[in-house]
Design a protein around this motif. Structure first.
Motif, PDB file in Angstrom:
ATOM      1  N   VAL A  24      -1.095-119.338  55.308  1.00 17.97           N
ATOM      2  CA  VAL A  24      -0.302-118.128  55.465  1.00 17.97           C
ATOM      3  C   VAL A  24      -1.223-116.898  55.523  1.00 17.97           C
ATOM      4  O   VAL A  24      -0.909-115.916  56.173  1.00 17.97           O
ATOM      5  CB  VAL A  24       0.724-118.002  54.319  1.00 17.97           C
ATOM      6  CG1 VAL A  24       1.429-116.665  54.344  1.00 17.97           C
ATOM      7  CG2 VAL A  24       1.745-119.135  54.416  1.00 17.97           C
ATOM      8  N   SER A  25      -2.379-116.972  54.860  1.00 15.30           N
ATOM      9  CA  SER A  25      -3.351-115.882  54.881  1.00 15.30           C
ATOM     10  C   SER A  25      -4.498-116.218  55.834  1.00 15.30           C
ATOM     11  O   SER A  25      -4.729-117.387  56.175  1.00 15.30           O
ATOM     12  CB  SER A  25      -3.923-115.651  53.476  1.00 15.30           C
ATOM     13  OG  SER A  25      -4.721-116.760  53.088  1.00 15.30           O
ATOM     14  N   ASP A  26      -5.233-115.179  56.269  1.00 16.39           N
ATOM     15  CA  ASP A  26      -6.368-115.413  57.157  1.00 16.39           C
ATOM     16  C   ASP A  26      -7.475-116.204  56.468  1.00 16.39           C
ATOM     17  O   ASP A  26      -8.130-117.043  57.099  1.00 16.39           O
ATOM     18  CB  ASP A  26      -6.921-114.075  57.665  1.00 16.39           C
ATOM     19  CG  ASP A  26      -6.072-113.483  58.772  1.00 16.39           C
ATOM     20  OD1 ASP A  26      -5.575-114.239  59.613  1.00 16.39           O
ATOM     21  OD2 ASP A  26      -5.910-112.244  58.791  1.00 16.39           O
ATOM     22  N   THR A 167      -1.983-126.712  67.034  1.00 16.34           N
ATOM     23  CA  THR A 167      -0.577-126.866  66.683  1.00 16.34           C
ATOM     24  C   THR A 167      -0.302-126.053  65.430  1.00 16.34           C
ATOM     25  O   THR A 167      -0.992-126.213  64.415  1.00 16.34           O
ATOM     26  CB  THR A 167      -0.205-128.338  66.440  1.00 16.34           C
ATOM     27  OG1 THR A 167      -0.318-129.063  67.677  1.00 16.34           O
ATOM     28  CG2 THR A 167       1.233-128.462  65.926  1.00 16.34           C
ATOM     29  N   GLY A 168       0.679-125.198  65.489  1.00 17.02           N
ATOM     30  CA  GLY A 168       1.026-124.373  64.342  1.00 17.02           C
ATOM     31  C   GLY A 168       1.403-122.972  64.784  1.00 17.02           C
ATOM     32  O   GLY A 168       1.699-122.723  65.960  1.00 17.02           O
ATOM     33  N   LEU A 169       1.369-122.059  63.841  1.00 13.52           N
ATOM     34  CA  LEU A 169       1.737-120.669  64.087  1.00 13.52           C
ATOM     35  C   LEU A 169       0.483-119.830  64.307  1.00 13.52           C
ATOM     36  O   LEU A 169      -0.526-120.019  63.616  1.00 13.52           O
ATOM     37  CB  LEU A 169       2.518-120.132  62.888  1.00 13.52           C
ATOM     38  CG  LEU A 169       3.042-118.700  62.962  1.00 13.52           C
ATOM     39  CD1 LEU A 169       4.068-118.548  64.088  1.00 13.52           C
ATOM     40  CD2 LEU A 169       3.674-118.306  61.619  1.00 13.52           C
ATOM     41  N   CYS A 170       0.528-118.924  65.265  1.00 12.75           N
ATOM     42  CA  CYS A 170      -0.569-117.986  65.466  1.00 12.75           C
ATOM     43  C   CYS A 170       0.007-116.622  65.776  1.00 12.75           C
ATOM     44  O   CYS A 170       1.197-116.471  66.075  1.00 12.75           O
ATOM     45  CB  CYS A 170      -1.511-118.442  66.578  1.00 12.75           C
ATOM     46  SG  CYS A 170      -0.821-118.274  68.242  1.00 12.75           S
ATOM     47  N   ASN A 171      -0.844-115.608  65.697  1.00 17.98           N
ATOM     48  CA  ASN A 171      -0.451-114.243  65.998  1.00 17.98           C
ATOM     49  C   ASN A 171      -1.484-113.640  66.941  1.00 17.98           C
ATOM     50  O   ASN A 171      -2.687-113.810  66.742  1.00 17.98           O
ATOM     51  CB  ASN A 171      -0.358-113.401  64.721  1.00 17.98           C
ATOM     52  CG  ASN A 171      -0.128-111.932  64.999  1.00 17.98           C
ATOM     53  OD1 ASN A 171      -1.068-111.149  65.072  1.00 17.98           O
ATOM     54  ND2 ASN A 171       1.125-111.547  65.172  1.00 17.98           N
ATOM     55  N   ILE A 172      -1.007-112.940  67.972  1.00 20.25           N
ATOM     56  CA  ILE A 172      -1.895-112.286  68.927  1.00 20.25           C
ATOM     57  C   ILE A 172      -1.486-110.822  69.035  1.00 20.25           C
ATOM     58  O   ILE A 172      -0.319-110.516  69.314  1.00 20.25           O
ATOM     59  CB  ILE A 172      -1.840-112.957  70.310  1.00 20.25           C
ATOM     60  CG1 ILE A 172      -2.260-114.430  70.200  1.00 20.25           C
ATOM     61  CG2 ILE A 172      -2.744-112.217  71.298  1.00 20.25           C
ATOM     62  CD1 ILE A 172      -2.193-115.193  71.516  1.00 20.25           C
ATOM     63  N   HIS A 183      -4.976-114.342  65.220  1.00 23.28           N
ATOM     64  CA  HIS A 183      -4.924-114.877  63.864  1.00 23.28           C
ATOM     65  C   HIS A 183      -4.318-116.283  63.884  1.00 23.28           C
ATOM     66  O   HIS A 183      -3.382-116.540  64.653  1.00 23.28           O
ATOM     67  CB  HIS A 183      -4.063-114.001  62.951  1.00 23.28           C
ATOM     68  CG  HIS A 183      -4.474-112.568  62.909  1.00 23.28           C
ATOM     69  ND1 HIS A 183      -5.347-112.066  61.977  1.00 23.28           N
ATOM     70  CD2 HIS A 183      -4.120-111.511  63.691  1.00 23.28           C
ATOM     71  CE1 HIS A 183      -5.523-110.774  62.174  1.00 23.28           C
ATOM     72  NE2 HIS A 183      -4.794-110.411  63.215  1.00 23.28           N
ATOM     73  N   LEU A 184      -4.823-117.155  63.021  1.00 27.51           N
ATOM     74  CA  LEU A 184      -4.265-118.509  62.893  1.00 27.51           C
ATOM     75  C   LEU A 184      -3.205-118.532  61.797  1.00 27.51           C
ATOM     76  O   LEU A 184      -3.162-119.422  60.968  1.00 27.51           O
ATOM     77  CB  LEU A 184      -5.389-119.508  62.603  1.00 27.51           C
ATOM     78  CG  LEU A 184      -6.510-119.544  63.651  1.00 27.51           C
ATOM     79  CD1 LEU A 184      -7.599-120.517  63.232  1.00 27.51           C
ATOM     80  CD2 LEU A 184      -5.960-119.919  65.029  1.00 27.51           C
ATOM     81  N   ARG A 185      -2.362-117.527  61.806  1.00 26.71           N
ATOM     82  CA  ARG A 185      -1.207-117.405  60.916  1.00 26.71           C
ATOM     83  C   ARG A 185      -0.266-116.412  61.570  1.00 26.71           C
ATOM     84  O   ARG A 185      -0.588-115.819  62.603  1.00 26.71           O
ATOM     85  CB  ARG A 185      -1.629-116.955  59.504  1.00 26.71           C
ATOM     86  CG  ARG A 185      -2.559-115.758  59.442  1.00 26.71           C
ATOM     87  CD  ARG A 185      -1.847-114.447  59.460  1.00 26.71           C
ATOM     88  NE  ARG A 185      -2.734-113.288  59.354  1.00 26.71           N
ATOM     89  CZ  ARG A 185      -2.405-112.087  59.802  1.00 26.71           C
ATOM     90  NH1 ARG A 185      -1.252-111.878  60.397  1.00 26.71           N
ATOM     91  NH2 ARG A 185      -3.243-111.072  59.680  1.00 26.71           N
ATOM     92  N   GLY A 186       0.897-116.218  60.987  1.00 25.46           N
ATOM     93  CA  GLY A 186       1.859-115.302  61.571  1.00 25.46           C
ATOM     94  C   GLY A 186       1.834-113.948  60.894  1.00 25.46           C
ATOM     95  O   GLY A 186       1.064-113.697  59.967  1.00 25.46           O
ATOM     96  N   SER A 187       2.683-113.051  61.397  1.00 26.43           N
ATOM     97  CA  SER A 187       2.850-111.725  60.788  1.00 26.43           C
ATOM     98  C   SER A 187       3.833-111.867  59.636  1.00 26.43           C
ATOM     99  O   SER A 187       5.042-111.680  59.797  1.00 26.43           O
ATOM    100  CB  SER A 187       3.377-110.727  61.824  1.00 26.43           C
ATOM    101  OG  SER A 187       2.462-110.584  62.877  1.00 26.43           O
ATOM    102  N   ASN A 188       3.283-112.200  58.461  1.00 29.57           N
ATOM    103  CA  ASN A 188       4.121-112.578  57.330  1.00 29.57           C
ATOM    104  C   ASN A 188       5.130-111.504  56.945  1.00 29.57           C
ATOM    105  O   ASN A 188       6.226-111.816  56.457  1.00 29.57           O
ATOM    106  CB  ASN A 188       3.242-112.919  56.118  1.00 29.57           C
ATOM    107  CG  ASN A 188       2.206-113.966  56.450  1.00 29.57           C
ATOM    108  OD1 ASN A 188       2.469-114.887  57.204  1.00 29.57           O
ATOM    109  ND2 ASN A 188       1.008-113.820  55.910  1.00 29.57           N
ATOM    110  N   GLY A 189       4.787-110.248  57.130  1.00 30.31           N
ATOM    111  CA  GLY A 189       5.688-109.171  56.759  1.00 30.31           C
ATOM    112  C   GLY A 189       6.924-109.083  57.628  1.00 30.31           C
ATOM    113  O   GLY A 189       7.871-108.371  57.281  1.00 30.31           O
ATOM    114  N   PHE A 190       6.926-109.796  58.765  1.00 25.89           N
ATOM    115  CA  PHE A 190       8.071-109.767  59.664  1.00 25.89           C
ATOM    116  C   PHE A 190       9.007-110.961  59.463  1.00 25.89           C
ATOM    117  O   PHE A 190      10.110-110.980  60.019  1.00 25.89           O
ATOM    118  CB  PHE A 190       7.608-109.752  61.129  1.00 25.89           C
ATOM    119  CG  PHE A 190       6.704-108.609  61.490  1.00 25.89           C
ATOM    120  CD1 PHE A 190       6.725-107.421  60.781  1.00 25.89           C
ATOM    121  CD2 PHE A 190       5.825-108.721  62.557  1.00 25.89           C
ATOM    122  CE1 PHE A 190       5.884-106.360  61.119  1.00 25.89           C
ATOM    123  CE2 PHE A 190       4.986-107.671  62.919  1.00 25.89           C
ATOM    124  CZ  PHE A 190       5.006-106.493  62.190  1.00 25.89           C
TER     125      PHE A 190
END
Length: 279
Positions: A24-26, A167-172, A183-190
């Motif tokens: 969940v974190s970078d 495979t998984g969640l990423c953020n661009i 990022h190899l995680r999502g925008s957790n605040g959203f």
């Protein structure tokens, strides 16, 4: 295995738990994804994507930039987030800062997109647009769940170049349609505004079960309240009366609260209240 890097006050959002460790974190994402962690090298990303950039110590003037040209300076790798130690500098005054680089300053709309990928193929995506209100260059307002079809071809190309087989969640993050960060995680605040089907679908994907994309994002608005002065009781009550969720931020030194509204009209009303605070 649990989600890794979840803040204690956010644990209730991350249900159900996946069978394998998911970042969940970078910091956790860098550790758990050795094959794809190269996306965190922002200098390499900028150069690969054709942006003018170099490590601090290499003068922008040597590339023909005029002394007064603004460039963006930031750490080459930053797993702490929130644009720490990043900012704009004149081309003739770039600090000689170890571990940082400068890059041509991008102009245009800033977007943040979360994508669920299966073996490098986009199976679901949600776009968020930054508003004009900023604090030290950081967007204070994000409109969540907006349609921005014009950036989707660029996102698909970036995935092909940098996240094949992931495979998984990423953020661009893009500015003017050009890449800023991956990022190899999502925008957790959203995530609060993504709807109840998002996390279960994400878990199904990473666990290797048959994947059914979650419904489109209902959307809303996320507002960061920066500064040193906490929201007063009167301000918090007024925001709650509007229907805004108010969360104290105990982790970012100069962000006192995060506001979330499931209706953009409510979010705009909250912004009007905060404008009076700024004044």
């Amino acid at each position: 295995m649990p989600f890794i890097g979840v803040l204690p006050e956010r644990e209730s959002l991350f249900r159900p738990q996946p069978r394998r460790a998911v970042a969940v974190s970078d910091a956790a994402a860098w550790r758990l994804n050795p094959v794809h962690r190269g996306v965190y090298d922002k200098l390499a990303l900028a150069l690969t994507e054709g942006l003018l950039a170099a490590p601090c110590g290499v003068s922008p003037l040597a590339f023909g930039l005029a002394p007064e040209t603004p460039v963006f300076v930031k750490p080459i790798v930053n797993l702490a987030g929130m644009a720490l130690e990043a900012g704009v500098s004149r081309a003739d005054a770039v600090p000689v800062r170890p571990g940082s680089f400068w890059c041509e300053r991008l102009e245009g709309e800033q977007t943040s997109s979360d994508l669920l990928l299966e073996s490098g193929h986009i199976r679901w995506q949600a776009h968020t647009r930054a508003g004009q209100w900023r604090d030290q260059g950081r967007p204070c307002v994000w409109e969540v769940g907006v349609a921005i079809p014009e950036i989707e071809p660029e996102l698909a190309q970036l995935v092909d170049r940098h996240l094949a087989d992931y495979t998984g969640l990423c953020n661009i993050e893009l500015i003017g349609g050009r890449p800023v960060e991956i990022h190899l995680r999502g925008s957790n605040g959203f995530f609060d505004l993504y709807g109840p089907g998002f996390v279960p679908a994400w878990v199904t994907l990473v666990d290797g079960a048959p994947f059914v994309p979650p419904p489109p994002v209902p959307g809303g608005m996320v507002i960061s309240v920066f500064g040193r002065r906490a929201l007063s009781g009167e301000e918090s009550e007024a925001l709650a009366a509007l229907g805004v969720s108010v969360s104290e931020d105990r982790h970012t030194p100069d962000r006192v609260a995060i506001l979330r509204a499931t209706d953009r009209a409510v979010g705009r009303a909250a912004l009007a209240l905060l404008e009076r605070r700024r004044g």
